[in-house]
Design an enzyme around this catalytic site. Structure first.
Site, PDB file in Angstrom:
ATOM      1  N   CYS A 120      -2.720   8.413   4.558  1.00  0.00           N
ATOM      2  CA  CYS A 120      -2.570   7.733   3.266  1.00  0.00           C
ATOM      3  C   CYS A 120      -3.651   8.154   2.272  1.00  0.00           C
ATOM      4  O   CYS A 120      -3.374   8.317   1.084  1.00  0.00           O
ATOM      5  CB  CYS A 120      -2.615   6.221   3.456  1.00  0.00           C
ATOM      6  SG  CYS A 120      -1.237   5.558   4.422  1.00  0.00           S
ATOM      7  N   GLU A 164       0.876  -1.163   0.000  1.00  0.00           N
ATOM      8  CA  GLU A 164       0.000   0.000   0.000  1.00  0.00           C
ATOM      9  C   GLU A 164       0.916   1.216   0.000  1.00  0.00           C
ATOM     10  O   GLU A 164       1.537   1.540   1.011  1.00  0.00           O
ATOM     11  CB  GLU A 164      -0.932   0.059   1.200  1.00  0.00           C
ATOM     12  CG  GLU A 164      -1.900   1.248   1.085  1.00  0.00           C
ATOM     13  CD  GLU A 164      -2.797   1.430   2.279  1.00  0.00           C
ATOM     14  OE1 GLU A 164      -2.727   2.504   2.904  1.00  0.00           O
ATOM     15  OE2 GLU A 164      -3.563   0.497   2.584  1.00  0.00           O
TER      16      GLU A 164
END
Length: 447
Positions: free
Chosen positions: A259, A225
């Protein structure tokens, strides 16, 4: 590694970097422990993960304080990350024993079984922006499915990462969870070790690409990720004030160091003036409660993106300069006149920056938002059902959020795309990523 308090500039800790021999030994211990741990009953593994959640709950204030001092994360946010970690560990403790395969019926004297098995040794490389919550997901899923783990916390918060991992490690047998401290060199060594079966990394896209290349040489599975350049679209027909509140939360929470933070904003022309005015007002309100950026190196990067936009013609409406005084604070910043060639729109900035681009209509916003090399998430604020449907079908990202920049049901999963990574990094499906399916064909013996 020297860690400075981003609020004051004072030294928080000096942490030695693990040498090559230390890393190799940690992987070796994990490899030995993995065999017995894989054969431990699933209920016993789940009980160990539950015990680790209890230990983390007892140390929640300690972990929050460490996180605040190392990264500057506001105390309530840091405590929230610990609470999320506790819930995640408990979730995987419940899901682990019911993770199952399938049986397939062939002829009357034969059965095929598809059985999930642990992959072996998982190297877990975690970030600094939410170190406890992210690590909890990857460690919990890996351990409950029978894998051994070597964990390297981020070099920007080594004490937070180590303390959390120590609490988890105390609940499992020796060697099942090893901890190594270090920078990118240590992560690179783990990725290149052919005794490692999975590398799970949350961090930058550049590091993720290097990890994928290293793992390709010996066949390790990669879960990534990585960076995001998440777009937010403000459609006609929504409240400009509400849209500005959503945009500000997405761009300024945790100083933009999330994020799935809002990185680029597209607003249709009919909404632009009212929305921008409201967003500037929101930025001024956020100015009093925003925390620092993680360190000076990161602040230089963020300001470099702002300066690049100004050189290319963007206009700063509020903020735009590093805050004077101690610490690495950067104010909430709103810019207009942004174009796709600016670093603020082309790359992940990861700071409290809200760059705005005015577009003629929703179709243009959707086209430009989709034209990006990242594929983590995007948000669409719209009252038009057809536009919402078109958006989630069109945007090439792992998560599309309609009318809310943050949120989601417990246990949700998503898979990033393109430069943002690959593999499912959370939710029940992470158990599938941490296991390999073995097919057993079982026939009756001949006479």
């Amino acid at each position: 590694m020297t860690v400075l308090d981003p609020r004051t500039g004072d030294t928080v800790a000096r942490v030695p970097i693990a040498g090559e021999a230390d890393c190799a030994a940690a992987v070796g211990r994990a490899r030995v422990a993995s065999t017995t741990w894989a054969r431990t009953p699933a209920a016993d593994r789940a009980a160990a993960v539950t015990a680790s959640a209890d230990a983390v709950a007892a140390a929640a204030d300690e972990l929050a304080e460490l996180n605040q001092r190392e990264t500057g994360k506001p105390r309530d946010d840091a405590r929230g990350g610990v609470e999320a970690a506790i819930g995640t560990l408990r979730q995987y403790a419940q899901l682990g024993p019911v993770h199952r395969g399938r049986s397939l019926l062939g002829g009357p004297a034969a059965t095929d079984m598809m059985v999930p098995e642990p992959r072996g040794v998982v190297a877990v490389l975690t970030p600094w922006n939410d170190p406890v919550a992210v690590a909890a997901g990857l460690l919990g899923a890996a351990l409950v499915t029978g894998n051994a783990v070597v964990h390297k916390p981020s070099e920007r918060c080594p004490r937070t990462g180590r303390r959390f991992a120590e609490l988890v490690a105390a609940a499992v047998p020796d060697g099942v969870l090893e901890i190594v401290d270090g920078d990118g060199r240590v992560g690179a060594q783990l990725a290149a070790d052919d005794r490692v079966d999975v590398v799970a990394h949350v961090g930058s896209s550049a590091t993720g690409r290097a990890i994928a290349q290293a793992c390709a040489t010996h066949g390790a599975k990669v879960l990534l990720e990585n960076g995001g350049n998440d777009a937010l679209i403000v459609d006609a027909g929504v409240s400009p004030r509400w849209a500005a509140e959503q945009a500000a939360q997405g761009a300024f929470a945790n100083a933009g160091q999330i994020c799935v933070a809002v990185e680029r904003i597209y607003v249709v022309a009919s909404q632009a003036d009212a929305f921008v005015d409201a967003l500037v007002a929101e930025a001024r309100r956020w100015d009093e409660r925003i925390g620092p950026l993680v360190d000076e190196r990161h602040r230089v990067l963020v300001h470099g993106h702002v300066a690049d936009a100004v050189r290319r013609g963007a206009r700063v409406l509020v903020g735009g300069e590093p805050r004077p005084g101690p610490g690495t604070f950067y104010p909430p910043t709103v810019l207009t006149g942004c174009t796709p060639d600016m670093l603020l729109f082309a790359e992940e900035t990861f700071g409290p920056i809200a760059p705005v681009r005015v577009v003629p209509d929703f179709a243009t916003a959707l086209t430009e938002a989709a034209d990006d090399r990242y594929g983590l998430a995007a948000t669409v604020l719209t009252a038009d059902m057809a536009h919402a449907q078109e958006a989630w079908h069109t945007l090439p990202v792992g998560t599309v959020k309609i009318n809310a920049v943050f949120g989601g049901a417990p246990g949700g999963s998503a898979e990033p795309r393109r430069a943002s990574g690959s593999g499912i990094g959370y939710g029940p499906e992470l158990l599938d990523e941490m296991t390999a399916m073995k097919v057993v064909h079982w026939s009756a013996p001949g006479e």
